[in-house]
Write a protein that holds these residues in place. Sequence first.
Motif, short mmCIF file in Angstrom:
data_model
loop_
_atom_site.label_atom_id
_atom_site.label_comp_id
_atom_site.label_asym_id
_atom_site.label_seq_id
_atom_site.Cartn_x
_atom_site.Cartn_y
_atom_site.Cartn_z
N VAL A 39 2.51 0.42 -23.74
CA VAL A 39 3.37 0.14 -24.90
C VAL A 39 4.11 1.40 -25.33
O VAL A 39 5.30 1.35 -25.64
CB VAL A 39 2.52 -0.44 -26.05
N LEU A 42 6.82 2.09 -22.90
CA LEU A 42 7.89 1.12 -23.09
C LEU A 42 8.76 1.50 -24.28
O LEU A 42 10.00 1.42 -24.21
CB LEU A 42 7.28 -0.27 -23.29
N TRP A 79 14.02 -5.87 -21.19
CA TRP A 79 13.35 -7.02 -20.58
C TRP A 79 12.74 -6.66 -19.23
O TRP A 79 11.61 -7.04 -18.91
CB TRP A 79 14.33 -8.18 -20.43
N SER A 82 9.73 -4.37 -19.82
CA SER A 82 8.60 -5.13 -20.37
C SER A 82 7.86 -5.86 -19.26
O SER A 82 6.63 -5.87 -19.20
CB SER A 82 9.08 -6.12 -21.44
#
Length: 553
Positions: A39, A42, A79, A82
């Motif tokens: 996370v 990201l 996207w 992820s």
Amino acid sequence: MSGGVSSHAFTEAWSDWAQHLSRSPGRQLELAERAQRNVMRLMMAASGSGADTESSFKPKSYDHRFQHPGWQKMPFALWQQSFLAVQDWWDYATDPLRGMRQADADRTRFMARQLLDTVAPSNFPWLNPEIIEETTRRGGRNLTDGAANFTSDFVKTVTQVHQPAPEGFEIGKDLACTPGEVVFRNDIFELIQYAPQTETVQAEPILIIPAWIMKYYILDLSPHNSLVNYLVGQGFTVFMISWCNPTVDQAELSLEDYRKRGVLAALDAVSAIVPEQKIHAVGYCLGGTMLSITAATMARDGDERLASVSLMAAQIDFAEAGELLLFLDESQVAFLEDMMWEQGYLDRPQMARTFATIRAEDLVYSRAVRRYFLGKENLPSDIGVWNSDTTRMPARMHSEYLRALFLENRLSAGRFAVEGRVIALKDITAPMFVVATETDHIAPWRSVYKTRLFTHGDLDFVLTKGGHNGGIVSEPGHPRRHYRISHRPAEALYIGPDDWFEQQDPKPGSWWPEWAEWLAARSSGAGPVPGMGAPEAGYAPLVEAPGTYVFQT
């Protein structure tokens, strides 16, 4: 409905993974930390200039779904990142756990990857920048063309009607067009003898044994990339086995039938047509495995007709047979046997789905996006036409092959019996030339390399750039090709594959000339051209190449 896959093995794998994870609090903590770290990475990538930052996640080398420049721009980059972050977490989560079977760990990783691939952002038109760009440029025409492509493919899949080759790729005219004659035929194979192209030829002929899982002409594609045409042009007399495409009436053909009434019958025919000469035997893929069995049996029985043995992308040990092993255990083999008992054979579409699933990112989803959302037609190619020219495998033979070789690995373990007596690969004394390909996901090169471990004779090993088919069909002049080669004298000490790789510098170009020189060096010199067939011995020419079996559907 199951695609030929037993559900029991995969259910068992998930259960094994979940139970061991549930009693591993340390591992649970590591997964939580991995999720937290992903996370953070990201967020850092999102705050940067797209998906090109140092903290970004990278697709695997064979994953081409995110190559369009649009994936580097927001929001598409987010996207994409992820998805790759979740993929990275699942790869880590499915690492083997203490006490868990390695096969179950591999299966859970494989299944997790398959499930994730279904929800990749590249699969959805409104999330894929390439589809959006093409739809805008063509005013939606790509979607209507894609719908037409989908409808056509759906009908072909449901009806399983054999499609004729596209214009310019006719078998016998454009493909499989090296001149020759069928000089022998039985219910299992036709034997093709190719017409000479030189005034003299090497005294020892070459017999090529292709896999029965595919049509033989992968080795005789277009004239410019035909291995057969190349060998004939180098002054060799070449014979090729063209296996039949078995029907339900041939369900009881056995592995021994393919050895005895296939390979040995072909050797007998070549010996009659070119008498008093040894034979260079060549086996590709499963044909190489069968040749290894035959050569070991001949060595055991004192049959010295082989001048050399060449194996191409062929395994003799199946302990490291790659991701194909994910589909094989007792449950899966029993499931396949039940299915084959009902239909009498294993059909090629059932095998093709397995091979495609192993590299679903490229072989399934990328192709589907290109064809159904970008509306692009598949451009015909010689290897594409060959790949769609499907074959079957008889039920009994395939069952014996799966159990004896893949599942129980009897050949390299010294437990494979022929005619009631065990054979040993170390008995093969004919010089060997073994070819593996770097990115082969059917016969991984480290598995093919084990030929050096289980044989003791004179052996040359080649590792060439490319995959299972492209690495073998690697003609001189093919761009960006290289190979590594080394010679192992008889009885030399064993070197592991990774150490061997580090010691060998790549050579540019095709490995074909190296092999042709190797064959010539193990021949007794040039001589007169033999006649086509031997009518006086019962091997009269029957029909022009490529024969009749290659047209069976």
